[in-house]
Design a protein around this motif. Structure first.
Motif, mmCIF file in Angstrom:
data_model
loop_
_atom_site.group_PDB
_atom_site.id
_atom_site.type_symbol
_atom_site.label_atom_id
_atom_site.label_comp_id
_atom_site.label_asym_id
_atom_site.label_seq_id
_atom_site.Cartn_x
_atom_site.Cartn_y
_atom_site.Cartn_z
ATOM 1 N N LEU A 98 0.829 -1.210 0.000
ATOM 2 C CA LEU A 98 0.000 0.000 0.000
ATOM 3 C C LEU A 98 0.862 1.257 0.000
ATOM 4 O O LEU A 98 0.554 2.249 -0.682
ATOM 5 C CB LEU A 98 -0.935 0.001 1.216
ATOM 6 C CG LEU A 98 -2.085 -1.006 1.198
ATOM 7 C CD1 LEU A 98 -2.893 -0.919 2.492
ATOM 8 C CD2 LEU A 98 -3.005 -0.747 0.007
ATOM 9 N N ILE A 99 1.944 1.222 0.783
ATOM 10 C CA ILE A 99 2.848 2.382 0.813
ATOM 11 C C ILE A 99 3.432 2.633 -0.579
ATOM 12 O O ILE A 99 3.471 3.764 -1.064
ATOM 13 C CB ILE A 99 3.977 2.155 1.840
ATOM 14 C CG1 ILE A 99 3.414 2.145 3.259
ATOM 15 C CG2 ILE A 99 5.058 3.231 1.710
ATOM 16 C CD1 ILE A 99 4.423 1.739 4.315
ATOM 17 N N GLY A 100 3.872 1.563 -1.237
ATOM 18 C CA GLY A 100 4.462 1.708 -2.567
ATOM 19 C C GLY A 100 3.450 2.226 -3.580
ATOM 20 O O GLY A 100 3.760 3.110 -4.405
ATOM 21 N N THR A 101 2.228 1.692 -3.510
ATOM 22 C CA THR A 101 1.184 2.134 -4.445
ATOM 23 C C THR A 101 0.855 3.607 -4.236
ATOM 24 O O THR A 101 0.700 4.382 -5.199
ATOM 25 C CB THR A 101 -0.073 1.281 -4.264
ATOM 26 O OG1 THR A 101 0.257 -0.102 -4.463
ATOM 27 C CG2 THR A 101 -1.145 1.693 -5.258
ATOM 28 N N SER A 102 0.756 4.004 -2.979
ATOM 29 C CA SER A 102 0.454 5.408 -2.681
ATOM 30 C C SER A 102 1.583 6.315 -3.158
ATOM 31 O O SER A 102 1.326 7.402 -3.706
ATOM 32 C CB SER A 102 0.243 5.591 -1.177
ATOM 33 O OG SER A 102 -0.852 4.816 -0.722
ATOM 34 N N ALA A 103 2.802 5.904 -2.981
ATOM 35 C CA ALA A 103 3.942 6.721 -3.420
ATOM 36 C C ALA A 103 3.953 6.861 -4.938
ATOM 37 O O ALA A 103 4.227 7.939 -5.473
ATOM 38 C CB ALA A 103 5.246 6.104 -2.928
ATOM 39 N N GLU A 104 3.655 5.750 -5.632
ATOM 40 C CA GLU A 104 3.614 5.825 -7.096
ATOM 41 C C GLU A 104 2.480 6.746 -7.570
ATOM 42 O O GLU A 104 2.621 7.492 -8.549
ATOM 43 C CB GLU A 104 3.445 4.426 -7.676
ATOM 44 C CG GLU A 104 4.688 3.568 -7.529
ATOM 45 C CD GLU A 104 4.469 2.148 -8.029
ATOM 46 O OE1 GLU A 104 3.310 1.836 -8.372
ATOM 47 O OE2 GLU A 104 5.436 1.377 -8.076
ATOM 48 N N THR A 105 1.331 6.685 -6.863
ATOM 49 C CA THR A 105 0.219 7.574 -7.205
ATOM 50 C C THR A 105 0.603 9.038 -7.001
ATOM 51 O O THR A 105 0.315 9.908 -7.843
ATOM 52 C CB THR A 105 -1.015 7.242 -6.354
ATOM 53 O OG1 THR A 105 -1.387 5.876 -6.584
ATOM 54 C CG2 THR A 105 -2.183 8.151 -6.697
#
Length: 567
Positions: free
Chosen positions: A251-258
């Protein structure tokens, strides 16, 4: 000939006085006003003097023909009937005068206004019969003196009215002058305020650009670091993680990419708003570009539900366009279509439109569609159409606004058509150019943002780059910073108008060699030293030919005398 009222003869000086008095009386009886009575009497007096001066006599007959009093003067003894000073003066006294040399006759005509006409003709004859048959010269002189006194009184009255009118006009002039002066002060103050606001807006825009330049570095760097660390934690060489830990880190990685994608979109949009979207066109294989998008965006795991197809007309072949901008626009349109289509088809087609010399790209889907009230709002930054599917689909609301700005930078347009529940169709029109630009950089100096957008579309593919300026001062600054090959000038601009701008260019050692084309609503000026075009009904071929002419003329001027003087 009409009804004869009476007759008279002129054979001596006393007869002239008598005919004059008779003419005055008849004019009064038929209904002519006082001033017209005097004019008839004066005309008869002048004609009578002419008759006696030529050593002749005359017969005078008074007729009433409908609404006209007609007086014929027949010369006796074969006298010469011709125009003289007396006849000219008589002609000014009546409505019409006719000279007949063949009949030796002068005819005077005076019209009787309808509201002035008197009663039956017999009544006029009875009145004439009761009048004194003759008048002495002294009586006539007294009557003329009365007429003169009355005329002088009328002149004095008219002079008094004229003086009063002049006073009113002068007062009105002073009042209008004061109002105009006050208005001018207001206009000057308004221009000063507009200059101040423009300066504030430019400063705000520059501050925003500096802010985004800082954000570009300050946000992207830590976000990239977060994404890199997440990939290390989830990689094959990392320590084992529990299922919950792996879920949280994902989730952290997805949010950062967003966030990183959002920062990138914001930066792109800020660049578009600042007008720094300069296309760099090259020859692009449209079929290859479309196939590449299909391979990249084909929905994985949803092939049975949604199909993505492309169909590019073979007559397009290659086109001269900025490949990166065109790819970004089509990718945004296709991504949106796939995002909001749960089942059915997303189709990209491209055809050539010879009538407008454009390539028409169409992205059609069978998705949820867009309500009519939201069709234009989707081009607003951060706006997203409300709906259940929107909640599941990820997005920032920046894709379509950015795509439209890119389309305008390419000289094209982007429009949407949609029906809720039936799907959406996006239509992108881009100028179909198949050759390199004919000119380099072109500057459009015009305070009308709408016309600047039209000019940019017309110049797409013809010019390597297009700059815009909203007034003459900004145009001078841009020309010194990035000298154009040709400049389009509007004559009516704030701060520094087009005429003053052309003078400044002619006096500048660097700018005097830049050719100019005047494009304005002002009518063409005789003897203008620059090609001039009207904005009304301006066609692309007219504009391009005028630019070619200006560039050729400037090249010929420089080559002919080596001075490079501005034409």
């Amino acid at each position: 000939m009409g009804e004869v009222l009476t007759r008279a003869e002129i054979s001596r000086d006393q007869d002239v006085f008598a005919v004059r008095q008779l003419g005055r009386q008849i004019a009064e009886l038929v209904g002519l006003e006082s001033q017209d009575q005097i004019r008839v009497a004066t005309a008869l007096s002048e004609i009578g003097r002419e008759v006696l001066a030529r050593g002749s006599g005359s017969a005078v007959v008074f007729h009433l023909r409908g609404d006209r009093l007609v007086i014929t003067v027949d010369y006796l003894d074969r006298a010469d009937v011709r125009e003289s000073e007396g006849v000219k003066l008589a002609g000014r006294m009546v409505d019409e005068i006719v000279l007949s040399a063949e009949d030796r006759r002068v005819t005077l005509v005076k019209r009787v206004p309808e509201h002035c006409r008197r009663g039956p003709l017999d009544g006029v004859r009875e009145e004439l019969a009761r009048l004194s048959p003759s008048s002495t010269a002294l009586d006539v002189l007294r009557e003329q003196n009365k007429e003169l006194a009355g005329t002088l009184e009328e002149v004095l009255r008219l002079n008094a009215e004229l003086a009063e009118t002049n006073q009113g006009v002068l007062a009105l002039y002073n009042e209008l002058s004061a109002e105009l002066e006050e208005t001018n002060r207001g206009v000057v103050a308004l221009y000063a305020e507009l200059d101040e606001k423009s300066s504030q807006l430019r400063q705000a825009a520059e501050a925003r650009q500096r802010f985004w330049a800082s954000v570009s570095h300050e946000l992207r760097l830590p976000l990239t670091s977060i994404i890199g660390l997440v990939r290390l934690l989830l990689g094959s060489g990392a320590e084992p993680l529990t299922g919950e830990q792996e879920h949280q880190i994902t989730l952290i990685g997805t949010s950062a990419e967003t966030l990183l994608a959002l920062v990138g979109e914001l930066l792109d949009l800020a660049k578009a708003e600042s007008g720094r979207l300069d296309p760099h066109p090259s020859m692009v294989d449209v079929i290859a570009l479309a196939e590449g998008l299909r391979m990249t965006l084909q929905p994985a795991g949803r092939a049975d539900e949604v199909t993505l197809s492309v169909d590019v007309s073979g007559e397009i072949g290659e086109m001269f366009v900025d490949e990166s901008m065109l790819t970004t626009i089509l990718r945004n349109l296709l991504s949106n279509a796939l995002k909001f289509t749960e089942c059915g088809e997303v189709r990209l087609t491209a055809v050539a439109d010879p009538a407008t010399a454009e390539v028409v790209f169409t992205v059609a889907d069978t998705g949820v569609g867009i309500p009519p009230e939201h069709l234009e709002r989707v081009f607003e930054e951060f706006f997203q159409v409300p709906g259940a599917l929107q909640l599941k689909a990820k997005g920032t609301g920046l894709g379509l606004p950015y795509a439209r700005r890119l389309a305008e930078a390419l000289g094209g347009t982007l429009e949407l058509a949609s029906r809720p529940g039936e799907g959406t169709t996006a239509m992108l029109r881009v100028p179909h150019r198949v050759a390199s630009p004919e000119v380099g950089r072109v500057l459009v100096a015009d305070d009308d943002a709408g016309f600047r957008a039209v000019a940019r579309r017309m110049l797409c593919g013809f010019a390597a780059a297009v700059d815009e300026a909203a007034d003459g001062i900004e145009a001078l600054d841009l020309m010194r910073e990035r000298p154009p090959e040709v400049v389009l000038v509007d004559l009516l601009m704030p701060r520094l108008d087009g005429t003053a701008l052309l003078h400044r260019m002619a006096e500048d050692d660097v700018l005097h060699g830049i050719p100019a084309v005047v494009v304005s609503v002002v009518a063409e000026q005789p003897g203008a030293s620059h090609p001039m075009l009207s904005k009304h009904g301006l066609r692309r071929d007219q504009l391009l030919e005028a630019i070619r002419e200006a560039v050729r003329d400037k090249a010929g001027s420089v080559g002919g005398d080596g001075s490079g003087a501005h034409a």
